[in-house]
Design a protein around this motif. Sequence first.
Motif, PDB file in Angstrom:
ATOM      1  N   LYS A 123       0.846  -1.195   0.000  1.00  0.00           N
ATOM      2  CA  LYS A 123       0.000   0.000   0.000  1.00  0.00           C
ATOM      3  C   LYS A 123       0.888   1.255   0.000  1.00  0.00           C
ATOM      4  O   LYS A 123       1.844   1.359   0.768  1.00  0.00           O
ATOM      5  N   GLY A 124       0.547   2.199  -0.826  1.00  0.00           N
ATOM      6  CA  GLY A 124       1.340   3.425  -0.919  1.00  0.00           C
ATOM      7  C   GLY A 124       2.517   3.307  -1.866  1.00  0.00           C
ATOM      8  O   GLY A 124       3.303   4.245  -1.998  1.00  0.00           O
ATOM      9  N   THR A 125       2.648   2.147  -2.556  1.00  0.00           N
ATOM     10  CA  THR A 125       3.802   1.939  -3.428  1.00  0.00           C
ATOM     11  C   THR A 125       3.804   2.893  -4.626  1.00  0.00           C
ATOM     12  O   THR A 125       4.863   3.379  -5.033  1.00  0.00           O
ATOM     13  N   THR A 126       2.634   3.180  -5.193  1.00  0.00           N
ATOM     14  CA  THR A 126       2.574   4.110  -6.324  1.00  0.00           C
ATOM     15  C   THR A 126       3.128   5.472  -5.924  1.00  0.00           C
ATOM     16  O   THR A 126       3.950   6.066  -6.628  1.00  0.00           O
ATOM     17  N   MET A 127       2.686   5.950  -4.751  1.00  0.00           N
ATOM     18  CA  MET A 127       3.185   7.230  -4.263  1.00  0.00           C
ATOM     19  C   MET A 127       4.673   7.137  -3.946  1.00  0.00           C
ATOM     20  O   MET A 127       5.430   8.082  -4.175  1.00  0.00           O
ATOM     21  N   MET A 128       5.089   5.979  -3.445  1.00  0.00           N
ATOM     22  CA  MET A 128       6.496   5.798  -3.116  1.00  0.00           C
ATOM     23  C   MET A 128       7.366   5.853  -4.368  1.00  0.00           C
ATOM     24  O   MET A 128       8.455   6.433  -4.366  1.00  0.00           O
ATOM     25  N   MET A 129       6.887   5.255  -5.467  1.00  0.00           N
ATOM     26  CA  MET A 129       7.642   5.284  -6.717  1.00  0.00           C
ATOM     27  C   MET A 129       7.735   6.709  -7.270  1.00  0.00           C
ATOM     28  O   MET A 129       8.775   7.123  -7.785  1.00  0.00           O
ATOM     29  N   ILE A 130       6.614   7.444  -7.167  1.00  0.00           N
ATOM     30  CA  ILE A 130       6.606   8.835  -7.626  1.00  0.00           C
ATOM     31  C   ILE A 130       7.621   9.657  -6.834  1.00  0.00           C
ATOM     32  O   ILE A 130       8.293  10.539  -7.376  1.00  0.00           O
ATOM     33  N   ARG A 131       7.731   9.344  -5.549  1.00  0.00           N
ATOM     34  CA  ARG A 131       8.668  10.070  -4.692  1.00  0.00           C
ATOM     35  C   ARG A 131      10.108   9.598  -4.869  1.00  0.00           C
ATOM     36  O   ARG A 131      11.036  10.404  -4.944  1.00  0.00           O
ATOM     37  N   ILE A 132      10.313   8.277  -4.929  1.00  0.00           N
ATOM     38  CA  ILE A 132      11.674   7.751  -4.825  1.00  0.00           C
ATOM     39  C   ILE A 132      12.512   8.002  -6.064  1.00  0.00           C
ATOM     40  O   ILE A 132      13.736   8.121  -5.979  1.00  0.00           O
ATOM     41  N   PHE A 133      11.868   8.082  -7.244  1.00  0.00           N
ATOM     42  CA  PHE A 133      12.674   8.308  -8.455  1.00  0.00           C
ATOM     43  C   PHE A 133      13.419   9.638  -8.396  1.00  0.00           C
ATOM     44  O   PHE A 133      14.647   9.665  -8.536  1.00  0.00           O
ATOM     45  N   PRO A 134      12.721  10.767  -8.181  1.00  0.00           N
ATOM     46  CA  PRO A 134      13.480  12.026  -8.092  1.00  0.00           C
ATOM     47  C   PRO A 134      14.380  12.073  -6.860  1.00  0.00           C
ATOM     48  O   PRO A 134      15.469  12.640  -6.909  1.00  0.00           O
ATOM     49  N   TYR A 135      13.932  11.480  -5.744  1.00  0.00           N
ATOM     50  CA  TYR A 135      14.728  11.480  -4.508  1.00  0.00           C
ATOM     51  C   TYR A 135      16.065  10.787  -4.734  1.00  0.00           C
ATOM     52  O   TYR A 135      17.131  11.333  -4.434  1.00  0.00           O
ATOM     53  N   SER A 136      16.008   9.577  -5.256  1.00  0.00           N
ATOM     54  CA  SER A 136      17.230   8.807  -5.460  1.00  0.00           C
ATOM     55  C   SER A 136      18.091   9.401  -6.569  1.00  0.00           C
ATOM     56  O   SER A 136      19.324   9.415  -6.476  1.00  0.00           O
ATOM     57  N   ALA A 137      17.441   9.904  -7.614  1.00  0.00           N
ATOM     58  CA  ALA A 137      18.181  10.527  -8.713  1.00  0.00           C
ATOM     59  C   ALA A 137      18.983  11.725  -8.223  1.00  0.00           C
ATOM     60  O   ALA A 137      20.180  11.861  -8.512  1.00  0.00           O
ATOM     61  N   VAL A 138      18.322  12.596  -7.475  1.00  0.00           N
ATOM     62  CA  VAL A 138      18.987  13.794  -6.947  1.00  0.00           C
ATOM     63  C   VAL A 138      20.086  13.416  -5.964  1.00  0.00           C
ATOM     64  O   VAL A 138      21.180  13.995  -5.972  1.00  0.00           O
ATOM     65  N   GLN A 139      19.821  12.441  -5.109  1.00  0.00           N
ATOM     66  CA  GLN A 139      20.799  12.075  -4.078  1.00  0.00           C
ATOM     67  C   GLN A 139      22.091  11.526  -4.670  1.00  0.00           C
ATOM     68  O   GLN A 139      23.187  11.976  -4.317  1.00  0.00           O
ATOM     69  N   PHE A 140      21.984  10.552  -5.564  1.00  0.00           N
ATOM     70  CA  PHE A 140      23.194   9.964  -6.148  1.00  0.00           C
ATOM     71  C   PHE A 140      23.953  10.974  -7.010  1.00  0.00           C
ATOM     72  O   PHE A 140      25.181  11.053  -6.944  1.00  0.00           O
ATOM     73  N   TYR A 141      23.213  11.739  -7.796  1.00  0.00           N
ATOM     74  CA  TYR A 141      23.892  12.691  -8.667  1.00  0.00           C
ATOM     75  C   TYR A 141      24.541  13.819  -7.863  1.00  0.00           C
ATOM     76  O   TYR A 141      25.686  14.198  -8.124  1.00  0.00           O
ATOM     77  N   SER A 142      23.803  14.354  -6.885  1.00  0.00           N
ATOM     78  CA  SER A 142      24.351  15.480  -6.123  1.00  0.00           C
ATOM     79  C   SER A 142      25.524  15.049  -5.243  1.00  0.00           C
ATOM     80  O   SER A 142      26.408  15.863  -4.960  1.00  0.00           O
ATOM     81  N   PHE A 143      25.558  13.785  -4.806  1.00  0.00           N
ATOM     82  CA  PHE A 143      26.719  13.311  -4.039  1.00  0.00           C
ATOM     83  C   PHE A 143      27.989  13.459  -4.859  1.00  0.00           C
ATOM     84  O   PHE A 143      29.012  13.947  -4.366  1.00  0.00           O
ATOM     85  N   ARG A 144      27.922  13.076  -6.098  1.00  0.00           N
ATOM     86  CA  ARG A 144      29.084  13.195  -6.978  1.00  0.00           C
ATOM     87  C   ARG A 144      29.478  14.658  -7.164  1.00  0.00           C
ATOM     88  O   ARG A 144      30.667  15.009  -7.143  1.00  0.00           O
ATOM     89  N   GLN A 145      28.470  15.519  -7.334  1.00  0.00           N
ATOM     90  CA  GLN A 145      28.756  16.938  -7.543  1.00  0.00           C
ATOM     91  C   GLN A 145      29.333  17.589  -6.286  1.00  0.00           C
ATOM     92  O   GLN A 145      30.298  18.349  -6.355  1.00  0.00           O
ATOM     93  N   TYR A 146      28.731  17.293  -5.124  1.00  0.00           N
ATOM     94  CA  TYR A 146      29.235  17.844  -3.865  1.00  0.00           C
ATOM     95  C   TYR A 146      30.651  17.348  -3.576  1.00  0.00           C
ATOM     96  O   TYR A 146      31.494  18.093  -3.062  1.00  0.00           O
ATOM     97  N   LYS A 147      30.908  16.097  -3.908  1.00  0.00           N
ATOM     98  CA  LYS A 147      32.231  15.530  -3.658  1.00  0.00           C
ATOM     99  C   LYS A 147      33.305  16.251  -4.472  1.00  0.00           C
ATOM    100  O   LYS A 147      34.387  16.558  -3.961  1.00  0.00           O
ATOM    101  N   SER A 148      32.998  16.546  -5.736  1.00  0.00           N
ATOM    102  CA  SER A 148      33.962  17.263  -6.575  1.00  0.00           C
ATOM    103  C   SER A 148      34.151  18.699  -6.091  1.00  0.00           C
ATOM    104  O   SER A 148      35.187  19.322  -6.357  1.00  0.00           O
ATOM    105  N   PHE A 149      33.169  19.230  -5.361  1.00  0.00           N
ATOM    106  CA  PHE A 149      33.276  20.590  -4.813  1.00  0.00           C
ATOM    107  C   PHE A 149      34.052  20.603  -3.498  1.00  0.00           C
ATOM    108  O   PHE A 149      34.937  21.441  -3.282  1.00  0.00           O
ATOM    109  N   TYR A 150      33.720  19.653  -2.588  1.00  0.00           N
ATOM    110  CA  TYR A 150      34.322  19.658  -1.259  1.00  0.00           C
ATOM    111  C   TYR A 150      35.773  19.171  -1.230  1.00  0.00           C
ATOM    112  O   TYR A 150      36.574  19.676  -0.435  1.00  0.00           O
ATOM    113  N   GLU A 151      36.124  18.205  -2.067  1.00  0.00           N
ATOM    114  CA  GLU A 151      37.465  17.620  -1.999  1.00  0.00           C
ATOM    115  C   GLU A 151      38.584  18.643  -2.194  1.00  0.00           C
ATOM    116  O   GLU A 151      39.504  18.732  -1.380  1.00  0.00           O
TER     117      GLU A 151
END
Length: 316
Positions: free
Chosen positions: A75-103
Amino acid sequence: MGVPGQNHKRGTDWSTLFKRLAAGGLSGCCTKLAIAPLDRTKILLQAQHPYYKDLGIFRCVLAIIRREGVMSLWKGTTMMMIRIFPYSAVQFYSFRQYKSFYEPLIGNDHIAKILSGSSAGVTSVMCTYPLDMVRARLAFQITGEHRYKSISAAFSSIHKQEGGIRGFYRGISATVIGMVPYAGVSFYTFDSLKELCIKHYPDILSRPDNFSPETRVLKPWVSLLCGGFAGAISQTVSFPLDVARRRMQLAHVLPDSHKFKGIWSTLATVYQENGVRRGLYRGLSINYLRVIPQQAIAFSVHEYLLELIGLNRKKD
């Protein structure tokens, strides 16, 4: 700047951006689909739903199946998929970007990884928190006793009855504070273990990238183990704040909602009424069952997808 081939490079960058976002989003969807039953059980236990609050993990799962049917575990999986795609996309991509900035800015690789993970986690939360709020409300409902008939009805109800836009960000303080150690420790642990494995045991724990043989990647089983360990450590550190977040998100549908208005008052109430083990860390065992495979699958699928689309290299 007048550099030859600038337009071509810009096009390649947009292509890489899209591919990295897609890889991050798809890895999150695969993960959440696999652990959705445990995720819903955790929400019901954390918020101490009247029907299930006195049950353990497995008894709760069985009770849900008996009362609502097997498919109710998703239950709630449809909403979870709508949420998790942008959430996970932003998280993995921004980690790489922040890492290249902070290092280069900090110079210390360990601190840079932790800050990058924390920053990536906070960024993804700020972008998708209203979706998480609605998803939690839908997952908390019991079959036959629905308060919200659809995703749009949940959005409309929260907006009208809970203070407009502010209603969608109830519990955001606990989420952000909890995300700092969770994402920071999670990304730091996996990234560090990955580097150690490839550096010290390349023949045993890694293999050549299929599209870039000069680059080594973790073997699938090693990636799963590293991701699972990262999930266990990060969840232990941040779990009380996750409990507070869920209580605050669900406060409007709980009888004693006045006790869960702020992060510190929520933590204090949970501790005073239920203590540490049955309050602040209630549901931790099921969270281990949920988070360990979650992070194992997320990191492993992400690594595989990056390799599959030819981006799992040190430099693009």
